[in-house]
Design a protein around this motif. Structure first.
Motif, PDB file in Angstrom:
ATOM      1  N   SER A  61       0.822  -1.221   0.000  1.00 19.97           N
ATOM      2  CA  SER A  61       0.000   0.000   0.000  1.00 19.97           C
ATOM      3  C   SER A  61       0.855   1.269   0.000  1.00 19.97           C
ATOM      4  O   SER A  61       0.339   2.367   0.170  1.00 19.97           O
ATOM      5  CB  SER A  61      -0.963  -0.001   1.195  1.00 19.97           C
TER       6      SER A  61
ATOM      7  N   THR B  60       3.143   4.191  -1.824  1.00 19.48           N
ATOM      8  CA  THR B  60       3.017   4.886  -3.110  1.00 19.48           C
ATOM      9  C   THR B  60       4.279   5.703  -3.393  1.00 19.48           C
ATOM     10  O   THR B  60       5.067   5.989  -2.491  1.00 19.48           O
ATOM     11  CB  THR B  60       1.803   5.840  -3.112  1.00 19.48           C
ATOM     12  N   ASP B  61       4.434   6.069  -4.658  1.00 23.36           N
ATOM     13  CA  ASP B  61       5.514   6.956  -5.116  1.00 23.36           C
ATOM     14  C   ASP B  61       6.902   6.395  -4.842  1.00 23.36           C
ATOM     15  O   ASP B  61       7.856   7.158  -4.725  1.00 23.36           O
ATOM     16  CB  ASP B  61       5.407   8.353  -4.476  1.00 23.36           C
TER      17      ASP B  61
ATOM     18  N   ASN C 161       0.847  -1.591  -8.813  1.00 22.58           N
ATOM     19  CA  ASN C 161       1.828  -0.593  -8.375  1.00 22.58           C
ATOM     20  C   ASN C 161       3.254  -1.128  -8.531  1.00 22.58           C
ATOM     21  O   ASN C 161       4.046  -1.071  -7.610  1.00 22.58           O
ATOM     22  CB  ASN C 161       1.534  -0.228  -6.908  1.00 22.58           C
TER      23      ASN C 161
END
Length: 191
Positions: A156, A158-159, A178
């Motif tokens: 979970s 991000t980036d 992702n």
């Protein structure tokens, strides 16, 4: 605030610590709430089993500091070099905290938790991050280089970007949608 050498189970709230306030001190089982550490020299300090809630750390020297079982919640860190700490016994967890331009080098951080955090422009170099957890953590501009990320959990997060050629990633967990962060170093276009 005058600081004595040894502190146990103290609660400090809203303190602003000067540069030399912590020289030669040891802290065990203490809670710091809303305190400001701006240029406060924590070099050589021993802190064990302490909690920090809503504290601000800016350009804090950490040379030789022993950070053992520390929990940071809602804190902000700017420009800290955690790699300057004593590596033996280094154990920290971060929840809902922001770390900007911080470095972590040559540290064993097995099972460390960065939960709900924002790691902006941070650097992890030669760190043991096996089984590290990054739930709901954004990592824009953060770099991992030469790290052991086996069994780390990025599902979970991000980036994030990391190069599997320069980091150990066997068994690491990523969300199906992702995965672009693993391809960053390959100079390809994903559409």
């Amino acid at each position: 605030m005058a600081v004595s050498k040894f502190h146990a189970a103290e609660a400090l709230c809203g303190e602003v610590f000067s540069a030399g306030a912590f020289a030669g001190t040891e802290w065990e089982g203490c809670t710091f709430s809303g305190c400001r550490f701006e240029g406060t020299d924590l070099s050589g300090v021993l802190m064990a089993d302490c909690r920090f809630e809503g504290c601000v750390f800016t350009l804090v020297p950490l040379g030789g500091a022993v950070l053992r079982n520390l929990f940071f919640s809602g804190c902000r860190f700017t420009g800290l070099c955690f790699g300057d700490c004593m590596p033996f016994g280094f154990e920290v967890d971060f929840v809902d905290s922001e770390l900007v331009n911080c470095t972590f080098t040559r540290l064993k951080m097995k099972s460390v938790r960065f939960e709900g955090c924002r790691l902006r422009e941070c650097f992890f170099g030669d760190c043991g991050l096996s089984a590290a957890r990054f739930p709901d953590t954004a990592m824009p501009g953060t770099v991992f280089e030469g790290c052991d990320l086996r069994k780390a959990d990025f599902r979970s997060a991000t980036d994030w970007t990391l190069d599997p050629r320069t980091n150990l990633v066997s068994g690491a967990r990523f969300a199906d949608g992702n995965l672009a962060g693993l391809l960053h170093g390959f100079d390809i276009v994903i559409e």
